[in-house]
Design a protein around this motif. Structure first.
Motif, PDB file in Angstrom:
ATOM      1  N   ARG A 188      25.848  47.724  35.711  1.00  0.00           N
ATOM      2  CA  ARG A 188      26.345  48.598  36.765  1.00  0.00           C
ATOM      3  C   ARG A 188      25.222  49.209  37.587  1.00  0.00           C
ATOM      4  O   ARG A 188      25.311  49.276  38.817  1.00  0.00           O
TER       5      ARG A 188
ATOM      6  N   THR B 175      32.589  36.254  39.331  1.00  0.00           N
ATOM      7  CA  THR B 175      33.057  37.607  39.056  1.00  0.00           C
ATOM      8  C   THR B 175      34.279  37.609  38.132  1.00  0.00           C
ATOM      9  O   THR B 175      35.111  36.699  38.188  1.00  0.00           O
ATOM     10  N   ARG B 176      34.392  38.640  37.314  1.00  0.00           N
ATOM     11  CA  ARG B 176      35.553  38.761  36.433  1.00  0.00           C
ATOM     12  C   ARG B 176      36.747  39.357  37.160  1.00  0.00           C
ATOM     13  O   ARG B 176      37.869  39.247  36.688  1.00  0.00           O
ATOM     14  N   SER B 177      36.524  40.001  38.293  1.00  0.00           N
ATOM     15  CA  SER B 177      37.631  40.574  39.062  1.00  0.00           C
ATOM     16  C   SER B 177      37.321  40.445  40.551  1.00  0.00           C
ATOM     17  O   SER B 177      36.479  41.179  41.074  1.00  0.00           O
ATOM     18  N   ARG B 178      37.995  39.539  41.206  1.00  0.00           N
ATOM     19  CA  ARG B 178      37.771  39.362  42.638  1.00  0.00           C
ATOM     20  C   ARG B 178      38.290  40.549  43.433  1.00  0.00           C
ATOM     21  O   ARG B 178      37.776  40.849  44.512  1.00  0.00           O
ATOM     22  N   ALA B 179      39.290  41.221  42.906  1.00  0.00           N
ATOM     23  CA  ALA B 179      39.808  42.411  43.583  1.00  0.00           C
ATOM     24  C   ALA B 179      38.748  43.513  43.596  1.00  0.00           C
ATOM     25  O   ALA B 179      38.526  44.166  44.628  1.00  0.00           O
ATOM     26  N   ARG B 180      38.077  43.731  42.459  1.00  0.00           N
ATOM     27  CA  ARG B 180      37.015  44.747  42.421  1.00  0.00           C
ATOM     28  C   ARG B 180      35.840  44.337  43.294  1.00  0.00           C
ATOM     29  O   ARG B 180      35.209  45.183  43.941  1.00  0.00           O
ATOM     30  N   TYR B 181      35.532  43.039  43.312  1.00  0.00           N
ATOM     31  CA  TYR B 181      34.459  42.520  44.162  1.00  0.00           C
ATOM     32  C   TYR B 181      34.767  42.826  45.625  1.00  0.00           C
ATOM     33  O   TYR B 181      33.909  43.302  46.378  1.00  0.00           O
TER      34      TYR B 181
ATOM     35  N   ARG C 191      36.789  45.184  46.778  1.00  0.00           N
ATOM     36  CA  ARG C 191      36.761  46.639  47.010  1.00  0.00           C
ATOM     37  C   ARG C 191      35.333  47.135  47.182  1.00  0.00           C
ATOM     38  O   ARG C 191      35.061  47.987  48.037  1.00  0.00           O
ATOM     39  N   ARG C 192      34.403  46.619  46.370  1.00  0.00           N
ATOM     40  CA  ARG C 192      32.993  47.031  46.510  1.00  0.00           C
ATOM     41  C   ARG C 192      32.462  46.650  47.887  1.00  0.00           C
ATOM     42  O   ARG C 192      31.785  47.449  48.544  1.00  0.00           O
TER      43      ARG C 192
ATOM     44  N   GLN D  11      39.351  33.005  48.729  1.00  0.00           N
ATOM     45  CA  GLN D  11      40.553  33.235  47.933  1.00  0.00           C
ATOM     46  C   GLN D  11      41.716  32.390  48.442  1.00  0.00           C
ATOM     47  O   GLN D  11      42.479  31.813  47.657  1.00  0.00           O
TER      48      GLN D  11
END
Length: 244
Positions: free
Chosen positions: A217, A58-64, A66-67, A107
């Motif tokens: 998306r 993933t390019r953003s673990r934070a967004r991952y 949150r999803r 993480q």
């Protein structure tokens, strides 16, 4: 040159969704169909592999994260309705909480790798592994602590080499044949845990060669949305059949 068989990430998602649907149809309507339960055991390892692979890519673990959190919240009532026939059932949480806990553990393990102090690396790594098991069990997320460790097995043994595959096989045998064992069936004079059929997911996982296949998306929303949607449809259908 003959092309080797391959499953993309998209194909693995579809396969896991089909296996999960089979398992949940069995749970909702045909709990005596043992073959459907056995087939359904293959779904979780595929999803666990995809969770570890998604974390790595993933390019953003934070967004991952949150999803996962959003859909874990959206899925809880449908999961409780199907699993327990009640909109609130605190004794068992849906599998997305398992993946969210595993994401946090991975993480922490990444931070441990970056720490130059050996003692700190060991403490943080051990805390992540043991804490993940305890968190999965204490929160009663689906597959509990062993479910979190299944994701971590694919994190630790990521890759297509024979050593990685042997590690994945050993971990899945240990987790599903012992820690998650549960009910058994007689097979050749032995009592085989039904959960051990999960190991048969590995040949499909090993067909993955790093390609995504169709993505974007809309595809991502479909994959995430399928989980709460199918739970709600199955729970609603069972409720309607009960009142016919």
């Amino acid at each position: 040159m003959k092309k080797r068989p391959e499953l993309t990430s998209f194909g693995l998602h579809l396969l896991a969704m089909g296996l999960m649907l089979c398992d949940h149809i069995c749970l909702a309507f045909m709990p005596d169909r043992l073959w459907m339960t056995c087939v359904g055991r293959l779904a979780f390892p595929v999803f666990a592999f995809l969770a570890a692979e998604g974390f790595a890519r993933t390019r953003s673990r934070a967004r991952y994260a949150r999803r996962l959190l959003v859909f874990a919240l959206l899925s809880e009532v449908p999961f409780d309705l199907l699993a327990a026939g009640s909109p609130v059932y605190p004794l068992h949480q849906n599998v997305l909480w398992t993946f969210l806990i595993a994401l946090g553990c991975m993480q922490l393990l990444e931070w441990a790798k970056a720490d130059p102090r050996p003692a700190a690396r060991f403490a943080l790594s051990a805390g992540a592994v043991l804490g993940g098991y305890l968190a999965g069990t204490a929160l009663m997320a689906d597959y509990f602590g062993p479910g979190v460790w299944t994701v971590l097995a694919f994190y630790f043994f990521r890759g297509g080499g024979w050593r990685q595959r042997l590690g994945q096989l050993a971990c899945l045998l240990l987790l599903n044949g012992w820690l998650l064992a549960g009910p058994t069936i007689p097979l050749g004079g032995y009592a085989l845990p039904i959960q051990a059929f999960a190991v048969l997911a590995l040949p499909f996982i090993w067909l993955y060669r790093g390609r995504q296949g169709p993505h974007g998306r809309a595809v991502r929303r479909f994959f995430y949305g399928f989980y709460p949607a199918h739970l709600l449809v199955l729970a609603g259908s069972r409720w309607l059949l009960c009142f016919r």
